[in-house]
Design an enzyme around this catalytic site. Structure first.
Site, PDB file in Angstrom:
ATOM      1  N   TYR A  29      10.583   2.672  13.593  1.00 34.51           N
ATOM      2  CA  TYR A  29      10.549   1.447  13.240  1.00 34.51           C
ATOM      3  C   TYR A  29      12.011   0.755  14.186  1.00 34.51           C
ATOM      4  CZ  TYR A  29       6.316   2.666  11.116  1.00 34.51           C
ATOM      5  OH  TYR A  29       5.700   3.738  10.884  1.00 34.51           O
ATOM      6  N   HIS A  60       8.650   8.407   3.224  1.00 29.81           N
ATOM      7  CA  HIS A  60       8.333   9.284   4.257  1.00 29.81           C
ATOM      8  C   HIS A  60       9.518  10.496   3.241  1.00 29.81           C
ATOM      9  CE1 HIS A  60       7.096   6.160   7.153  1.00 29.81           C
ATOM     10  NE2 HIS A  60       6.484   7.228   7.420  1.00 29.81           N
ATOM     11  N   ARG A  77      -0.135   3.444   2.769  1.00 31.73           N
ATOM     12  CA  ARG A  77      -0.853   4.240   3.294  1.00 31.73           C
ATOM     13  C   ARG A  77      -2.337   3.976   2.668  1.00 31.73           C
ATOM     14  NH1 ARG A  77       2.641   8.331   2.286  1.00 31.73           N
ATOM     15  NH2 ARG A  77       3.524   9.448   4.134  1.00 31.73           N
ATOM     16  N   LYS A  99       2.032  11.765  -0.696  1.00 31.67           N
ATOM     17  CA  LYS A  99       1.680  12.687   0.122  1.00 31.67           C
ATOM     18  C   LYS A  99       2.408  14.152  -0.945  1.00 31.67           C
ATOM     19  CE  LYS A  99       0.816  12.271   4.690  1.00 31.67           C
ATOM     20  NZ  LYS A  99       1.305  12.597   5.966  1.00 31.67           N
ATOM     21  N   HIS A 136      -3.699   1.468   9.786  1.00 28.36           N
ATOM     22  CA  HIS A 136      -2.160   2.191   8.645  1.00 28.36           C
ATOM     23  C   HIS A 136      -1.431   0.998  10.333  1.00 28.36           C
ATOM     24  CE1 HIS A 136       0.117   5.880   8.286  1.00 28.36           C
ATOM     25  NE2 HIS A 136       0.475   5.717   9.348  1.00 28.36           N
ATOM     26  N   ARG A 157       0.571  -0.976   7.693  1.00 33.64           N
ATOM     27  CA  ARG A 157       1.423  -0.090   7.515  1.00 33.64           C
ATOM     28  C   ARG A 157       2.843   0.107   8.571  1.00 33.64           C
ATOM     29  NH1 ARG A 157       3.167   4.264   3.941  1.00 33.64           N
ATOM     30  NH2 ARG A 157       3.857   6.429   4.756  1.00 33.64           N
TER      31      ARG A 157
END
Length: 312
Positions: A289, A280, A161, A185, A254, A257
């Site tokens: 994806y 994730h 990110r 995160k 993004h 990414r």
């Protein structure tokens, strides 16, 4: 619901969960939206299930908010009332018996096409070559265009990110430039790798330059004023680059990414490894994806149309 309550809640999320600036700002925005609704409808404690359902209708029918926005607003509000009830049991959460289902359309990510990636990299390399021709040696600090290109390459290779990348400090990179310690995160740390040898050398050179001009706790990437490069500034650079190269829709961090994930899956990397690389928490987030890769495969097969070629 007083403004002080809002502030106390957001501060508690920051202190207890170490959430990022953007998440905290979204929490505050969500709570302000409900506060305006509460004032307009003169809601008082204790709030009821009907009050929450009315707020949901307000978001959907009057504000015409997108499903993802509605879901986020309600999740924030539910979290707030649970926090408030934990602090004061005399104020029960009105979400106790509420069941609201918000259907969010599943949109496929939009990675950058390979041809556009090649064009971006070629344009950056030409700019670097021109700078070298003008006499900037290896010992000179990289230009802002050079730093932008380096970040683009890192985004493509690592899938980071942009906030994770711009928050890096000199000490977060291994001496040989091959590993990066990322604070993701929820303050979850992970290690990502820089496998390309040429990029690794370029990255190591940049890190060495930064370490010579500052402490190991200094930001890894700086702006034109010598302060930490911010995500918003880098996004502006990508918009300018997109305009210069005629790229539509414009480039975003993004999208790079998305490209990193899609390229790895197309090259046969196991989806769980891609999940670990991207940070994730849920495998379902990464699985999209695979759908992107399948979608690209279908388009390619339709363009080729082998059976028609055999019949001609």
């Amino acid at each position: 619901m007083s403004h002080l309550d809002h502030t106390a809640f957001v501060n508690s999320r920051r202190d207890e969960r170490n959430l990022g600036h953007h998440t905290l700002r979204a929490y505050a925005q969500d709570l302000r939206t409900f506060a305006r609704f509460s004032r307009a409808h003169q809601l008082t404690d204790p709030l009821s299930k009907d009050d929450i359902l009315a707020y949901h209708r307000h978001l959907r029918d009057e504000l015409r908010a997108k499903p993802a926005t509605i879901e986020r607003r309600l999740v924030t509000l539910k979290s707030y009332f649970a926090w408030r009830e934990d602090r004061n049991s005399a104020l029960p959460s009105p979400f106790a018996d509420v069941r609201i289902s918000v259907r969010i359309p599943r949109r496929l990510p939009r990675p950058v096409d390979r041809d556009i990636l090649r064009a971006v990299l070629r344009a950056g390399e030409r700019a670097n070559a021109a700078r070298s021709t003008r006499g900037a040696g290896d010992s000179a600090p990289a230009s802002q265009d050079g730093i932008t290109l380096l970040i683009i390459k890192l985004l493509i290779v690592t899938g980071l990110r942009i906030s994770e990348l711009t928050n890096l400090k000199v000490r977060d990179v291994s001496p040989d430039g091959s590993q990066i310690l990322v604070n993701g995160k929820g303050s979850k740390e992970r290690i990502v790798f820089v496998p390309n040898r040429e990029l690794r050398q370029e990255f190591r050179h940049h890190c060495q330059m930064r370490s010579r001009h500052g402490s190991i706790a200094a930001p890894l990437f700086l702006n034109t004023e010598g302060r930490r490069l911010r995500s918003a500034t880098f996004r502006k650079r990508l918009r300018a680059l997109s305009k210069r190269l005629g790229i539509e829709p414009h480039l975003t961090p993004h999208r790079f990414r998305h490209s990193a994930a899609t390229l790895l899956i197309e090259e046969g990397i196991d989806i769980r490894m891609v999940q670990a690389l991207l940070g994730h928490a849920n495998l379902k987030t990464t699985e999209i994806y695979v759908r992107v890769s399948n979608h690209a495969l279908r388009r390619a097969l339709e363009r080729v149309d082998v059976l028609s070629e055999l019949r001609s």
